[in-house]
Design a protein around this motif. Sequence first.
Motif, PDB file in Angstrom:
ATOM      1  N   UNK A 182       0.710  -1.181  -0.028  1.00 30.03           N
ATOM      2  CA  UNK A 182      -0.093   0.061  -0.129  1.00 30.03           C
ATOM      3  C   UNK A 182       1.015   1.215   0.193  1.00 30.03           C
ATOM      4  N   UNK A 183       2.184   1.177   0.143  1.00 27.08           N
ATOM      5  CA  UNK A 183       3.084   2.267   0.443  1.00 27.08           C
ATOM      6  C   UNK A 183       2.999   3.321  -0.782  1.00 27.08           C
ATOM      7  N   UNK A 184       3.214   4.591  -0.603  1.00 23.20           N
ATOM      8  CA  UNK A 184       3.546   5.560  -1.697  1.00 23.20           C
ATOM      9  C   UNK A 184       4.153   6.802  -1.130  1.00 23.20           C
ATOM     10  N   UNK A 185       4.929   7.531  -1.871  1.00 25.74           N
ATOM     11  CA  UNK A 185       5.644   8.624  -1.430  1.00 25.74           C
ATOM     12  C   UNK A 185       5.208   9.555  -0.306  1.00 25.74           C
ATOM     13  N   UNK A 186       3.925   9.858  -0.428  1.00 24.84           N
ATOM     14  CA  UNK A 186       3.367  10.499   0.726  1.00 24.84           C
ATOM     15  C   UNK A 186       3.397  11.990   0.434  1.00 24.84           C
ATOM     16  N   UNK A 187       2.561  12.710   1.039  1.00 23.28           N
ATOM     17  CA  UNK A 187       2.378  14.127   0.817  1.00 23.28           C
ATOM     18  C   UNK A 187       2.353  14.837   2.169  1.00 23.28           C
ATOM     19  N   UNK A 188       2.679  16.069   1.973  1.00 20.74           N
ATOM     20  CA  UNK A 188       2.745  17.046   3.416  1.00 20.74           C
ATOM     21  C   UNK A 188       1.373  17.634   3.506  1.00 20.74           C
ATOM     22  N   UNK A 189       0.922  18.160   4.731  1.00 22.09           N
ATOM     23  CA  UNK A 189      -0.353  18.790   5.073  1.00 22.09           C
ATOM     24  C   UNK A 189      -0.623  19.953   3.926  1.00 22.09           C
ATOM     25  N   UNK A 190       0.536  20.576   3.625  1.00 19.89           N
ATOM     26  CA  UNK A 190       0.214  21.818   2.829  1.00 19.89           C
ATOM     27  C   UNK A 190       0.062  21.603   1.460  1.00 19.89           C
ATOM     28  N   UNK A 191       0.525  20.331   1.035  1.00 14.22           N
ATOM     29  CA  UNK A 191       0.040  20.077  -0.333  1.00 14.22           C
ATOM     30  C   UNK A 191      -1.318  19.302  -0.634  1.00 14.22           C
ATOM     31  N   UNK A 192      -1.511  18.508   0.507  1.00 12.30           N
ATOM     32  CA  UNK A 192      -2.844  17.829   0.621  1.00 12.30           C
ATOM     33  C   UNK A 192      -3.882  18.600   0.938  1.00 12.30           C
ATOM     34  N   UNK A 193      -3.840  19.500   1.800  1.00  9.98           N
ATOM     35  CA  UNK A 193      -4.980  20.679   2.258  1.00  9.98           C
ATOM     36  C   UNK A 193      -5.415  21.596   1.080  1.00  9.98           C
ATOM     37  N   UNK A 194      -4.215  22.161   0.480  1.00 15.35           N
ATOM     38  CA  UNK A 194      -4.327  22.913  -0.636  1.00 15.35           C
ATOM     39  C   UNK A 194      -4.969  22.240  -1.768  1.00 15.35           C
ATOM     40  N   UNK A 195      -4.762  21.209  -2.218  1.00 16.33           N
ATOM     41  CA  UNK A 195      -5.074  20.341  -3.170  1.00 16.33           C
ATOM     42  C   UNK A 195      -6.571  20.070  -3.040  1.00 16.33           C
ATOM     43  N   UNK A 196      -7.165  19.714  -1.668  1.00 14.66           N
ATOM     44  CA  UNK A 196      -8.357  19.172  -1.528  1.00 14.66           C
ATOM     45  C   UNK A 196      -9.240  20.320  -1.411  1.00 14.66           C
ATOM     46  N   UNK A 197      -8.762  21.623  -0.884  1.00 12.11           N
ATOM     47  CA  UNK A 197      -9.812  22.631  -0.567  1.00 12.11           C
ATOM     48  C   UNK A 197      -9.648  23.723  -1.854  1.00 12.11           C
TER      49      UNK A 197
END
Length: 667
Positions: A181-196
């Motif tokens: 299931x592993x992947x490189x992962x993303x930080x909070x800043x990248x994730x939150x701005x992409x989602x919102x």
Amino acid sequence: MSEEHSQSPLQPASDPQSAGNGSPDKINQVLSVFEKSRNFTGLSGLVLTMVAIAASVYHLYYAYFHPYFALDHRALHWFFMSMIIFARYPFSRRISPQGRLSVFDWLFMAISCGICLWIFFNSTEIMRRAGIYPLLDVVLASALVLLVLEAARRATGMAVTSIAAVFLFYVLFGPHLPAILAHKGYGVDRLSTYLSLSTDGIFGVPIGVSANFILLFILYGALLRKTGAGQFFTDIAFALTGWARGGPAKAAVASSTFFGMISGSSVANTVTTGSFTIPLMKRTGYSGEFAAGVEACSSTMGQIMPPIMGAAAFIMAEFLSIPYYKVCIAALIPAFLAFAATFLQVHFRATALGLSGIPRSELPTVRGALSRGWHHIFSIVLLVYFLMHNYSPERAVFWAIVATVVSSLIMCVVRRESLKEFGLSVLAGLKEGALGTAEVAAACAAAGIIIGSITMSGLGIRFSSLVVDASMGYLALALPFTMLACIFLGMGVPTTAQYVIISSLVAPALSQMGVVPIAAHLFVLYFGTRADITPPVALAAYAGSGVAGSDPMKTGVRAFQLGIAGFIIPFMFVYAPELLLIGHPLKIILACLTAFLGIYCLAAGVQACMLVPSTWYETLMLLIVALLMIKPGLATDSIGIPLFILVLALQLSRRRKQEPALSPTGS
């Protein structure tokens, strides 16, 4: 002009037996078990009403003029919906005040509305700096993600929120997961701005469908009810079938399926429509469990019945990038088969019990019903016409709403009825349309978080590969896996959110195995709706049992039995796409005929009755014929048809012997 004042012989209060079951107090009592919202009075209630009416008016305005881009419109949609959610749904039913807003309610509402307005007024600048967001953007985007999770928790329960949170953690902690299931992962800043701050997350396809279609269709259903169309269509159904054997149950199947399409909630539809139909079914001899099961099954079936099909079908059209009317066309035959299976079970049950219908003198007449409400047909015809002529659902339902209001207003003037009452009915419909959308909008916003997380992490492709590997490439194994996932997820998640999650993860795998894409998506949708009538969490059935005064678990079993065709039909159209009107016309006709015979035998086998109550070996043969006819193919059909003829001959022979002993009631 309101439904409550329609002069119909089928008003609950007119029936002594229904007075205790169909009263408004009883309905409100049953709904309160399932309803998580609070209702305000006084100034607070007036403000909430004004907000809801403003939301409906804005969406009507947008449907016609389209003045804003997608992100702007979806931000305004969530502005209204979050305001309603944080006002109506308390932080906790046990510790939060029920008659006023708490400090947390005001705080969450203010922050959510503020962020939505900030996005609306700065959308162009936000899109220009995509990928290079300053700290303020990250903070506001992160806050919006948390607020959406809280809104979903309040409106839909912990299930949707928990699933969305799991996907968020999956994106954030990808590198620390097992290799599979592993992947490189993303930080909070990248994730939150992409989602919102994009149209790929919270403001993605699900909330876009809620903003463009769902609110308008729920509004349309509310206006139909408030202008008397609910009573009109119920009267028509009872006038046509109420006198026949098991007539009230047949009328319930027809009317509840129709209003289940547009009510937005199988539970609410079960209670409101059931206040008419359940007491009448009990009066003619059906048990409370069977009557409530019929109502729950029919109300749930509305979500798969064209031309409206509830909320998830609009998202399906967007996912598949096809016109909505093509989804309706593909779903037509399977929906008819599901409807026929329930209708036939009702008939066979009445035959087994020797029931009769309601005397014609106690039923509305077709002429009388048409004289009171013929104008309600106009908007339905208009809606279907526009959908079939490739108009967008948004534009089609806009004109249907206009037609409903205008035609009802004209009739109000012609009949010299109170214009004030009519105006209040329309305002009440506008209010109910927005309030009824809030829960769906919350589920769609949370589903946007899930879809965004799947897209960022590449989980969709990975999960599809896992499904293919787990089923060893055999479709016969992948389909039951998908069915169980849909049912279990649907037990705690609204149909819309469940469809979004499963279709994003599993539908690509089914397509990879050769399933027609629309068949894969309809497969997921069908089993998502089954959860409402599948024990132990059969919410629609339990709501019906409250109206009928029946045992909830027995009612759930009855609803499951009545809706059993819905568990088989999806497998049918996966293996025989002709049932979705795909393929050569001759093959389509043959597939439809053999499928209907299979459904007929299934209904007769489940109720252990066809022309007369069947013996154990006749019941067994009917079920065998059902399975043989349901599976397409000349080999199975050549066995099934002779076996059906044998059962039919046995039944005819026994009925001829029993006819002299039958009473007029049982004939």
